[in-house]
Structures are given as structure tokens and as C-alpha cells.
Design an enzyme around this catalytic site. Structure first.
Site, PDB file in Angstrom:
ATOM      1  CB  ALA A  57      32.681  42.095  52.932  1.00 24.33           C
ATOM      2  CB  CYS A  86      36.684  49.359  42.393  1.00 21.43           C
ATOM      3  SG  CYS A  86      38.266  48.613  42.589  1.00 21.43           S
TER       4      CYS A  86
END
Ligand code: FAD
Ligand code: FMN
Ligand code: FES
Lengths: 244, 304
Positions: free
Chosen positions: B70, B131
């Protein structure tokens, strides 16, 4: 950075859950105290970062604490077994900053990388004071080794079972030229608040690669985002920003 | 010795091996370990219009055969990439590089791609559509064929360089997204990006990653990637870049048989910085073992 296959020459207990691992092989990639290595372990996907406790040509000493699968697997390994290791990672401590009477502060397993630093500083003729903090008497390791280098050693235990009662920051000497510290982050923060003058602190982070490729270990600093593995793990006191 | 070269969107690669975005930085640091000119090319770290710090720590968690990350697209922003990173790369890499671009709106994608279009070092734009779209309720562009196509059109309007769209596997029907991208003018498709995952820390009884979820990659995802490359190959005619879990020369060939023209290697670089060099070095012997003279002949070879 160098990828090296080492052979284990020793893997012996030092304290409760703490082991010393000695590895024979090419140590030419290791250039400064405070650097770390990243060890591949059978059956585990990511390598495990461990600081260099001492290095001499052909021989690497690591000290590690068993906390999970990887360090458990390390503890089960024996003499003659081989390990795939990336060596010479990170920047390490800058011994040129030490002044005449440097102070070394180690918290728990964080005492390990200070050993080679202490040896280097002693060889350069410095008066070295080492304060090593542990939770309890059974956790203590390397007190005698630091003393044998000619360091002025104080041990503190959080439960008061041995030496000074409390944390390393409760046992600071009066006078020192520069501080080098390694330990858990709350300790480093206390050191930053309590130790006088300038210093360098060594940090940990969860790592993907350990050599700068993944941005997994980044922390924010005064000078922008820095990778603990490549721009650190050692940072100058004035650079550090604390997550609140 | 067998022939390793392939052609990706009109640009020749000396071999099909490409370090994947986010696992190779901007390349030059790997040049300290080996001569990176042995690579077909590499895809640089996902670059955005503005600098990004990324997510809080911890950002990395391990699992059985891979890792979750992440990182959150940490990068210095496209202007710093052009002013600082590409000049450093130019000193050590003489081939065209694949520019990986991320964005959170169509304007972001178009702006960043237009800036990189002006860079002679850039051979391809690899547009990461995993995204979240800030104007689309935060849903990822890559999970909706129409949103994916809109990114492709926005990017194609500002560049003459080949546009490779990088797809997310976190969809029920990757083929429809791939088709929409091809129809919108994509010159190539790369897949897969990471699979959404989570680990929970038993001590704290909370997700291990500060972000909660992270992207799974590494050997665990290899069969998923092979399956998706295989499915997309049946549906589109533009070249495919296969990504996901590759760690050996055998895996490269398997990915090519599924339909990949070139193959990206991601997580493997993190556990062994020499992974891509060693995979390339191993290709000739593995080709010989399987009677392969020209690697190009393997592309899509598994389809009847
Ligand atoms: C630069 C650096 C130097 C280190 N030096 C030493 C040392 O000299 N001696 C020592 O005993 N330990 C050291 N550590 C901590 C050591 O890396 C972890 O204790 C070890 O990785 C735990 O692995 P595990 O599989 O036993 O634990 P698990 O909890 O099973 O590990 C799971 C994952 O979390 C990571 N992880 C767990 N704890 C830590 C931690 N504290 N820091 C970073 N990653 C962690 C592991 O690498 C692995 O990816 C250092 C860490 C860093 C970053
Ligand atoms: C640490 C890390 C960072 C990544 N960053 C990006 C990125 O910035 N842009 C992108 O398109 N993909 C990114 N990816 C995804 C990889 O490029 C690749 O698609 C994915 O990891 C699957 O391949 P692998 O299994 O070989 O790693 C990242 C992956 C990892 C592990
Ligand atoms: S752990 Fe990969 S960049 Fe630091």
C-alpha cells in the site's frame, strides 16, 4: 550492496530469545557500522532485515531476537547451513561526527548495531560511554563485550531487576559530545527529547526490498520523504519528524 | 542461440523482459548492481501530476507466496521526474523507457502524459487505470469499460507515443475493459496490476497495513495473470504485456504462450535485485530445452 552466500559458523543463544549468528563469506559490501543485511529464508517470500553487529574481513556477526516466523526459522538453523544475504544496505553511522566522548544508547536488540560502532570509535581513540536498556535482566546481552572494548557501560532495566532502574534516558551521563542511538521508536523519540546536543538515530520500518526499489519503508523528514532502507536507517536528529 | 527479440508497438526490444512499475524505481539505482541495458526496457515508478508522499506506515505485508503493498503511488511528480530522474537515467540506460502514469482525473492523465510525450527517452506510455477517479465517486477508472475508454481517449489526444493501458484484475470481466480500451485507440494492453487484499495483525487485532487494504503481487498471482492474459488475447488484436508473479524464464515463456508479446517482472525484483538479469540470462537455455528457436513464435502459442 552485494548479494552473498554465507555459511553459518555459529548460531548460539545470548539471552532470552536472543541469538548470535556468525556468518563466513564475502563481507566487502559492508562498509559502515549501522548498516544492515537482508536475509532470504526458506519458505518466506520477503527477506528479513537484520543490523550488522560486527564485521571483519570474511566474518559477519548478527544478533537477532525471535519475534515471528522468520526469526524462528533463523533460530532453527545450524552450523554449515547456507544463507542468501544482501549485504551492506543502508547508510550507517557517521563516525566523523562523534567528537571526543560519544554517547551510545541502545534499546533492547537495538544495542546490537552499536557494538561495531563502539569498536570503531574505540579504535579511533574516543572515550565511549554506552547506556544499554533492556526490559529485564534475562534480556541483557553484550554488557561484557562492550566493556571489553573499553567503553564506560551502564545497563538499565525497565523493571529494575539489574543495573539502573528505568529507561536509557533515565541513565544519561552528564557530559558527552554526540549521541548515537538505536532502539524502538518510542525510545528514539525520548532520546531526541532528552539527550543534549546533536545525534544520529537508527530507525526500523517494514521493508519490501531493503535496497531502495519499492518505497515501502518511506518516512517523512524535514528534507522530504526518505527511504529508511536506503537514505537511512540512520538519520540526523535535526532531520527527523515524528508521526503524531 | 535462440532469438530473443520481440517488437512492442513498433519498438524493438532485445528481449521481452521488463521490470514492472513500482519495483524498479527510476532505474538508475539498479545500474549500481548490473548493466540495466540488458533489459528489454523497464517501466518506471507510477508518476502523477503532483508529488505524492503516499500512504502511512506500514505499507508492506507479507503473505505465503507474495506481498501486499500500500505504497500509495509515492513519486516526486512529473516535473521532478523530467528534471531530475530522467537525466540520471540517461547516464546509465540508452534504450527507450516505459513511462508509467497514474492520475485521479482525466485532466491529470492528459497533463502528465503530455509532459512525458515531450521526453525523447520515453518509448511508451503505460497508463495505470487502477487509480480511483475523484470525479467518479472514487471508483477506479479501470473497473468500468466506459471510464477506462475515456482515459485512453484523453491520453491519445495528447501523445504520438504508443499508449499501453494497464488493467486492474479487480473486475468481474476484464475482457470488456480491454475491448473498450482497444476500441478507444489503445496501442497495447498490460495486465495485471495488483489484486486487492488484506492481512490482519493478531497482536493488535487490526489490519496490518495502515491503509487497511493493499495490492497483492508475487508468485501467488501468476495463474490469475496467465488466465487474464489468455482471455484478453482472444478478444483484442493489440499487443499484450503480461504481468503478475513472473519469477523465472519458464514463467516468461508461459506468459508469452498465453498471449503476451512482452513480460513484466515486479515483486521478484524486490526479493532479488538481480532477478531480471538472471531471467534474461536463463532464457536461451530454457528455450533450447523446449525446442524454441525464436521467442516471437511463442506469442499466443497456447491458443488452438
Ligand atoms: C534496518 C533494520 C534493522 C534491524 N535489525 C535487527 C537486528 O539487528 N536484530 C533483530 O532482532 N531485529 C532487527 N530488525 C527487526 C527484524 O527485521 C524483525 O524483527 C524481523 O523481520 C521479524 O521477522 P519475523 O518473520 O520473525 O516476524 P514476523 O512478524 O512474522 O514478520 C512478518 C513481516 O513483518 C516484518 N517485520 C516484523 N517486525 C518487524 C520490525 N520490527 N521491523 C521491520 N520489519 C518487521 C518482517 O520482516 C516480515 O516481512 C531490524 C529491522 C530493520 C528494518
Ligand atoms: C511495491 C509495488 C509498487 C507498485 N507500484 C506500481 C505503480 O506505481 N504503478 C503500476 O502501474 N503498478 C505498480 N505496481 C504493480 C506492479 O507493476 C505489477 O503490476 C504487480 O505487482 C504484479 O506483478 P508482480 O506479481 O510481478 O509483482 C506495484 C507493485 C508493487 C509490488
Ligand atoms: S524497503 Fe523497498 S524502498 Fe525501502
Amino acid at each position: 550492496m552485494k548479494k552473498v552466500i554465507f555459511e553459518i559458523t555459529e548460531n548460539s543463544p545470548l539471552a532470552a530469545g536472543v541469538y548470535r549468528l556468525r556468518l563466513a563469506g564475502d563481507t566487502s559490501g559492508v562498509t559502515a557500522p549501522g548498516q544492515f543485511v537482508n536475509i532470504a529464508l526458506p519458505g518466506l517470500y520477503l527477506r528479513r532485515p537484520i543490523s550488522v553487529c560486527d564485521a571483519e574481513p570474511g566474518l559477519l556477526t548478527l544478533v537477532y531476537k525471535v519475534v515471528g516466523h522468520g526469526t524462528e526459522a533463523m533460530a532453527a538453523m545450524g552450523r554449515g547451513e547456507r544463507l542468501d544475504v544482501l549485504t551492506g544496505l543502508g547508510n550507517g553511522f557517521d563516525t566523523a561526527l562523534a567528537g571526543d566522548s560519544p554517547l551510545l544508547l541502545g534499546g533492547g536488540i537495538g544495542a546490537a548495531p552499536l557494538y561495531w560502532l563502539a569498536r570503531t570509535l574505540r579504535a579511533a581513540g574516543k572515550r565511549v560511554c554506552a547506556v544499554l536498556g533492556f526490559n529485564t535482566e534475562g534480556d541483557i546481552f553484550y554488557e561484557d563485550e562492550f566493556r571489553a572494548l573499553g567503553c564506560d557501560v551502564t545497563v538499565a532495566t525497565a523493571d529494575g531487576s539489574y543495573g539502573a532502574h528505568g529507561f536509557v534516558t533515565n541513565a544519561l551521563p552528564d557530559d558527552y559530545s554526540f549521541t548515537y542511538a538505536c532502539g524502538p521508536e518510542p525510545m528514539l523519540r525520548a532520546v531526541c527529547d532528552r539527550a543534549a546536543g546533536d545525534g544520529q538515530l537508527s530507525f526500523e520500518a517494514r521493508m519490501g526490498c531493503g535496497f531502495g526499489a519499492c518505497m515501502g519503508c518511506t518516512r517523512e523528514t524535514v528534507n522530504g520523504p526518505k527511504r529508511v532502507c536506503r537514505d537511512g536507517p540512520v538519520f540526523r536528529k535535526g532531520e527527523i519528524l515524528w508521526a503524531s | 542461440m535462440g532469438e530473443l527479440s520481440v517488437t512492442l508497438c513498433g519498438v524493438e526490444l532485445s528481449n521481452p523482459v521488463i521490470p514492472a512499475s513500482g519495483t524498479f524505481g527510476y532505474g538508475y539505482e539498479f545500474a549500481e548492481y548490473y548493466d540495466i541495458n540488458c533489459l528489454g526496457t523497464f517501466s518506471f515508478k507510477g508518476t502523477t501530476r503532483e508529488p505524492r508522499f503516499g500512504n502511512p506506515q506500514p505499507r508492506i505485508a507479507e503473505c505465503g507466496a507474495g506481498l501486499l503493498n500500500a505504497v500509495g503511488l509515492q513519486n516526486p511528480g512529473v516535473e521532478a521526474v523530467i528534471a531530475e530522474e530522467l537525466p540520471k537515467l540517461a547516464k546509465v540506460f540508452c534504450k527507450p523507457v516505459m513511462a508509467n502514469v497514474s492520475g485521479f482525473s482525466l485532466e491529470d492523465y492528459a497533463y502528465t502524459c503530455a509532459r512525458l510525450d515531450g521526453q525523447p527517452q520515453v518509448g511508451w506510455l503505460e497508463v495505470n487505470i487502477s487509480c480511483p477517479n475523484v470525479h467518479g465517486g472514487g471508483m477506479s477508472f479501470g473497473t468500468d469499460p466506459a471510464a477506462a475508454a475515456s482515459v485512453v481517449r484523453a491520453v491519445k489526444a495528447v501523445t504520438k507515443k504508443p499508449v499501453i493501458v494497464k488493467l486492474t484484475p479487480n473486475v468481474t470481466d476484464v475482457v470488456s475493459v480491454a475491448r473498450a480500451c482497444e476500441d478507444a485507440g489503445a496501442d497495447g494492453i498490460s495486465l495485471i496490476n495488483t489484486l486487492l487484499g488484506m492481512r490482519i495483525d493478531l497482536k493488535r487485532k487490526r489490519p496490518l497495513l495502515a491503509n487497511g487494504t493493499g495490492g497483492l503481487s508475487g508468485p501467488a498471482v501468476f495463474p490469475v495473470a496467465v488466465r487474464m492474459v489468455y482471455q484478453v488475447y482472444e478478444a483484442v488484436s493489440v499487443p499484450i504485456v503480461g504481468v503478475g508473479g513472473v519469477r523465472s524464464a519458464e514463467d516468461v515463456i508461459e506468459m508469452m504462450l498465453a498471449g503476451a508479446t512482452a513480460v513484466e517482472v515486479g515483486a521478484a525484483n524486490l526479493v532479488d535485485p538481480y532477478a531480471c538479469r538472471d531471467i534474461i540470462a536463463a532464457l536461451p537455455a530454457v528455450m533450447e530445452r523446449y525446442g524454441i528457436e525464436n521467442l516471437r513464435d511463442m506469442i499466443g502459442g497456447a491458443h488452438g
